[in-house]
Write an enzyme that holds these catalytic residues in place. Structure first.
Site, short mmCIF file in Angstrom:
data_model
loop_
_atom_site.label_atom_id
_atom_site.label_comp_id
_atom_site.label_asym_id
_atom_site.label_seq_id
_atom_site.Cartn_x
_atom_site.Cartn_y
_atom_site.Cartn_z
N CYS A 15 0.91 -1.03 0.12
CA CYS A 15 0.03 -0.03 -0.01
C CYS A 15 1.00 1.31 -0.03
O CYS A 15 1.94 1.09 -0.34
CB CYS A 15 -0.92 -0.08 1.06
N ARG A 21 -3.38 -0.71 5.31
CA ARG A 21 -3.90 -1.62 4.27
C ARG A 21 -3.18 -2.85 4.27
O ARG A 21 -3.35 -4.11 4.51
CB ARG A 21 -4.26 -1.19 2.98
N ASP A 126 -8.30 3.65 1.80
CA ASP A 126 -7.05 3.78 2.86
C ASP A 126 -7.88 4.46 4.01
O ASP A 126 -8.10 5.54 4.10
CB ASP A 126 -6.04 4.93 2.54
#
Length: 153
Positions: A15, A21, A126
């Site tokens: 990520c 994440r 996110d």
């Protein structure tokens, strides 16, 4: 989705900062497929060495996932040679990784949400910005199940 034609056993989740994440994806997937070798990284280096973001750890812990042993690191070109499959959380992650791909390397890079087409998402949002840690985890779980089912591990 078709099964991956590789016996992917080394999987890297990527990520932006590697504090929400991708560590959550790593934690969920390693719980589902403990025999796979997993890691996570970020395309940015702001959080190198830090544990996953507190609210993400709390949300994951509430679902039975322990992320406390993970530490952020930055994605690097050598990762293409170290992993059988690299999974990004959004298109920007994929683009940033592809810029570092060594010439001639053919390691598959996939979008995580490709493994959960019924989820109706084209990226894992996110939660550092959206603040929806539970929603991100639900999508991550769906994607991890799809990835698990696509592999011949």
């Amino acid at each position: 989705m078709e099964r991956e034609n590789t016996m992917a056993q080394k999987i890297l989740f990527v990520c932006l900062g590697n504090i929400c994440r991708s560590p959550a994806a790593e934690g969920v997937f390693r719980d589902m497929v403990p025999e796979a070798e997993t890691d996570s990284a970020g395309t940015g280096g702001w959080h190198v060495g830090e544990p996953p973001y507190g609210p993400m750890q709390e949300a994951a812990r509430a679902r039975g996932y322990d992320l406390s042993d993970l530490r952020a690191r930055k994605f690097k070109a050598q990762d293409f040679d170290r992993y059988d499959l690299i999974v990004g959380m959004d298109e920007d992650n994929l683009s940033n990784m592809e810029r570092l791909r060594p010439a001639g390397n053919d390691t598959p890079v996939r979008l995580f949400t490709d493994y959960a087409p019924d989820a109706g998402a084209d990226a894992v949002p996110d939660p550092y910005y959206t603040r929806d840690f539970d929603g991100a985890l639900s999508l991550i779980e769906a994607c991890a199940k799809g990835l698990r089912d696509s592999l011949r591990i």
